[in-house]
Design a protein around this motif. Structure first.
Motif, PDB file in Angstrom:
ATOM      1  N   ASP A  47       0.815  -1.220   0.000  1.00 42.20           N
ATOM      2  CA  ASP A  47       0.000   0.000   0.000  1.00 42.20           C
ATOM      3  C   ASP A  47       0.848   1.271   0.000  1.00 42.20           C
ATOM      4  O   ASP A  47       0.397   2.316  -0.479  1.00 42.20           O
ATOM      5  CB  ASP A  47      -0.931   0.006   1.215  1.00 42.20           C
ATOM      6  N   ASP A  48       2.065   1.186   0.541  1.00 42.59           N
ATOM      7  CA  ASP A  48       2.930   2.375   0.565  1.00 42.59           C
ATOM      8  C   ASP A  48       3.622   2.616  -0.776  1.00 42.59           C
ATOM      9  O   ASP A  48       4.367   3.583  -0.932  1.00 42.59           O
ATOM     10  CB  ASP A  48       3.962   2.278   1.691  1.00 42.59           C
ATOM     11  N   GLY A  49       3.389   1.737  -1.751  1.00 39.55           N
ATOM     12  CA  GLY A  49       3.964   1.898  -3.073  1.00 39.55           C
ATOM     13  C   GLY A  49       5.248   1.135  -3.296  1.00 39.55           C
ATOM     14  O   GLY A  49       5.678   0.938  -4.438  1.00 39.55           O
ATOM     15  N   GLY A  50       5.888   0.714  -2.182  1.00 39.42           N
ATOM     16  CA  GLY A  50       7.103  -0.083  -2.295  1.00 39.42           C
ATOM     17  C   GLY A  50       6.794  -1.547  -2.534  1.00 39.42           C
ATOM     18  O   GLY A  50       5.637  -1.976  -2.514  1.00 39.42           O
ATOM     19  N   PHE A  51       7.841  -2.325  -2.729  1.00 37.78           N
ATOM     20  CA  PHE A  51       7.688  -3.735  -3.040  1.00 37.78           C
ATOM     21  C   PHE A  51       8.326  -4.605  -1.969  1.00 37.78           C
ATOM     22  O   PHE A  51       9.319  -4.229  -1.349  1.00 37.78           O
ATOM     23  CB  PHE A  51       8.309  -4.052  -4.405  1.00 37.78           C
ATOM     24  N   THR A  88       4.154   2.619 -11.254  1.00 38.43           N
ATOM     25  CA  THR A  88       5.186   3.661 -11.232  1.00 38.43           C
ATOM     26  C   THR A  88       4.839   4.756 -10.239  1.00 38.43           C
ATOM     27  O   THR A  88       5.698   5.211  -9.462  1.00 38.43           O
ATOM     28  CB  THR A  88       5.349   4.263 -12.638  1.00 38.43           C
ATOM     29  N   ARG A  89       3.595   5.180 -10.239  1.00 44.43           N
ATOM     30  CA  ARG A  89       3.185   6.225  -9.295  1.00 44.43           C
ATOM     31  C   ARG A  89       3.357   5.750  -7.857  1.00 44.43           C
ATOM     32  O   ARG A  89       3.742   6.522  -6.974  1.00 44.43           O
ATOM     33  CB  ARG A  89       1.727   6.625  -9.562  1.00 44.43           C
ATOM     34  N   GLY A  90       3.099   4.475  -7.611  1.00 45.11           N
ATOM     35  CA  GLY A  90       3.298   3.936  -6.278  1.00 45.11           C
ATOM     36  C   GLY A  90       4.759   3.951  -5.865  1.00 45.11           C
ATOM     37  O   GLY A  90       5.094   4.303  -4.723  1.00 45.11           O
ATOM     38  N   ILE A  91       5.620   3.563  -6.771  1.00 49.57           N
ATOM     39  CA  ILE A  91       7.056   3.578  -6.469  1.00 49.57           C
ATOM     40  C   ILE A  91       7.528   4.990  -6.147  1.00 49.57           C
ATOM     41  O   ILE A  91       8.270   5.215  -5.171  1.00 49.57           O
ATOM     42  CB  ILE A  91       7.853   2.991  -7.645  1.00 49.57           C
ATOM     43  N   LEU A  92       7.105   5.956  -6.937  1.00 48.94           N
ATOM     44  CA  LEU A  92       7.494   7.343  -6.671  1.00 48.94           C
ATOM     45  C   LEU A  92       6.968   7.813  -5.321  1.00 48.94           C
ATOM     46  O   LEU A  92       7.648   8.550  -4.595  1.00 48.94           O
ATOM     47  CB  LEU A  92       6.992   8.253  -7.793  1.00 48.94           C
ATOM     48  N   ARG A  93       5.764   7.376  -4.970  1.00 50.09           N
ATOM     49  CA  ARG A  93       5.202   7.738  -3.666  1.00 50.09           C
ATOM     50  C   ARG A  93       6.041   7.147  -2.530  1.00 50.09           C
ATOM     51  O   ARG A  93       6.311   7.819  -1.528  1.00 50.09           O
ATOM     52  CB  ARG A  93       3.758   7.241  -3.586  1.00 50.09           C
ATOM     53  N   TYR A  94       6.457   5.900  -2.683  1.00 46.30           N
ATOM     54  CA  TYR A  94       7.310   5.258  -1.683  1.00 46.30           C
ATOM     55  C   TYR A  94       8.640   5.994  -1.554  1.00 46.30           C
ATOM     56  O   TYR A  94       9.118   6.275  -0.441  1.00 46.30           O
ATOM     57  CB  TYR A  94       7.533   3.796  -2.076  1.00 46.30           C
ATOM     58  N   LEU A  95       9.257   6.345  -2.677  1.00 47.13           N
ATOM     59  CA  LEU A  95      10.545   7.024  -2.639  1.00 47.13           C
ATOM     60  C   LEU A  95      10.424   8.419  -2.043  1.00 47.13           C
ATOM     61  O   LEU A  95      11.330   8.881  -1.332  1.00 47.13           O
ATOM     62  CB  LEU A  95      11.135   7.107  -4.050  1.00 47.13           C
ATOM     63  N   GLU A  96       9.316   9.085  -2.311  1.00 49.22           N
ATOM     64  CA  GLU A  96       9.132  10.448  -1.800  1.00 49.22           C
ATOM     65  C   GLU A  96       8.813  10.463  -0.319  1.00 49.22           C
ATOM     66  O   GLU A  96       9.060  11.467   0.371  1.00 49.22           O
ATOM     67  CB  GLU A  96       8.016  11.148  -2.578  1.00 49.22           C
ATOM     68  N   SER A  97       8.317   9.360   0.210  1.00 46.94           N
ATOM     69  CA  SER A  97       7.849   9.323   1.601  1.00 46.94           C
ATOM     70  C   SER A  97       8.958   9.503   2.630  1.00 46.94           C
ATOM     71  O   SER A  97       8.707   9.889   3.770  1.00 46.94           O
ATOM     72  CB  SER A  97       7.134   7.992   1.860  1.00 46.94           C
ATOM     73  N   GLY A  98      10.193   9.211   2.238  1.00 46.26           N
ATOM     74  CA  GLY A  98      11.298   9.265   3.192  1.00 46.26           C
ATOM     75  C   GLY A  98      11.493   7.968   3.947  1.00 46.26           C
ATOM     76  O   GLY A  98      12.455   7.836   4.720  1.00 46.26           O
ATOM     77  N   LYS A  99      10.611   7.001   3.743  1.00 46.88           N
ATOM     78  CA  LYS A  99      10.744   5.702   4.410  1.00 46.88           C
ATOM     79  C   LYS A  99      12.003   4.999   3.915  1.00 46.88           C
ATOM     80  O   LYS A  99      12.333   5.029   2.739  1.00 46.88           O
ATOM     81  CB  LYS A  99       9.513   4.845   4.113  1.00 46.88           C
ATOM     82  N   ASP A 100      12.736   4.392   4.843  1.00 44.59           N
ATOM     83  CA  ASP A 100      13.943   3.628   4.514  1.00 44.59           C
ATOM     84  C   ASP A 100      15.005   4.487   3.838  1.00 44.59           C
ATOM     85  O   ASP A 100      15.795   3.997   3.018  1.00 44.59           O
ATOM     86  CB  ASP A 100      13.591   2.424   3.619  1.00 44.59           C
TER      87      ASP A 100
END
Length: 317
Positions: A47-51, A88-100
């Motif tokens: 759900d956070d966009g990451g895998f 792709t939008r999910g991945i960008l959301r994960y990367l933008e979140s600052g998580k990890d």
């Protein structure tokens, strides 16, 4: 490519591979659909966009991590996805979140890995958070530059990361490692796609990469059969890559090596293993065999004189 090599590999894939790898195989070699690959891939997205969920088969962690997310971007690159897509939008959301993310890099390994079966190299320890490594950060940042809007926060963040990564490549000996350099090679491809080659001096970066790859390639071919070695296929899959012009002869040798080392069941042997969680390793090993079949056939396809694999009357070139 020798049809017998392909036919044996295809049979093994049909009976043993995960849905994601069967879909990749069909897309790459049998005129299968991109939509089938995307439908299989999205099952690994959280759900956070990451895998997670062992998309990269050496970690059974179901939660998102940068490495698992990088594995997803590699598949998207493999199927030449360019349009705006929910994955792709999910991945960008994960990367933008600052998580990890530690302020410089996305973490190479994450704490939740320790709670699930994994290879020893994905163990998280007290030094993991502060480690500066551009595996997979260089590739993830390049991916964002290729897919995010120029005015977006994630684009600006990743533009700065890529600039820092280039400085690090020039100055740090820690970059002399094949997985890190492979991420840099992918980064340069994304930067060119994004129209940033001149702005980021990618020609110069590629010259540095050529020198570093030359240094770490395993030129002693006697060790290839029974060791985890660095081969041309770690860095490129076709003659279009800037590295082919420097390492084409070794790449041609690797093509013959691949053909000669195929097992009778159509697979190639995996030359690494886990030290713990051996029951789960036997599952992961099978997943890696499918991935290695795909990568080896892609390499043979990309390096062949005709640059194609004839698989059937409807096979694609």
């Amino acid at each position: 490519m020798d049809n017998s090599v392909f036919d044996k590999a295809r049979k093994w894939i049909c009976y043993n591979a995960r849905p994601i790898d069967r879909a990749r195989f069909r897309y790459l070699f049998e005129n299968g659909s991109r939509e089938a690959v995307l439908a299989a891939l999205i099952e690994y997205q959280n759900d956070d966009g990451g895998f997670g969920h062992a998309l990269e088969a050496d970690s059974f962690n179901p939660f998102s991590s940068p490495i698992q997310t990088w594995a997803a971007t590699e598949i998207l690159h493999e199927i030449c996805l360019e349009e705006n897509h929910p994955i792709t939008r999910g991945i960008l959301r994960y990367l933008e979140s600052g998580k990890d993310f530690n302020g410089k890099c996305w973490l190479n390994t994450v704490p939740s890995n320790n709670d699930y079966p994994h290879a020893s190299w994905w163990m998280y320890d007290n030094q993991s958070y502060d480690t500066i490594t551009y595996n997979p950060t260089a590739a993830l940042a390049g991916f964002a530059l290729s897919f995010a809007g120029k005015g977006s926060n994630i684009y600006k963040k990743c533009y700065d990361i890529v600039k820092e990564a280039i400085v690090y490549l020039k100055e740090a000996d820690q970059c002399d490692e094949m997985h890190i350099l492979a991420c840099y090679v992918r980064m340069t491809q994304y930067c060119r796609k994004a129209g940033l080659a001149d702005e980021l001096s990618i020609d110069e970066v590629e010259k540095i990469l050529q020198q570093k790859v030359n240094k770490i390639l395993t030129w002693n071919r006697d060790t290839w059969s029974d060791s985890y070695v660095c081969k041309p296929s770690h860095f490129f899959m076709d003659k279009e890559c800037f590295l082919y012009h420097s390492f084409g002869e070794l790449a041609d040798y690797e093509c013959n090596f691949i053909k000669n080392k195929q097992n009778t069941d159509g697979t190639w042997s995996i030359n690494w293993q886990w030290e713990e969680y051996l029951e789960q390793w036997h599952i992961a090993e099978n997943w890696w065999k499918a991935h290695l079949i795909i990568m080896n056939l892609r390499f043979l396809q990309g390096l062949s004189e005709e640059a194609r694999v004839k698989v059937s009357e409807t096979g694609k070139e």
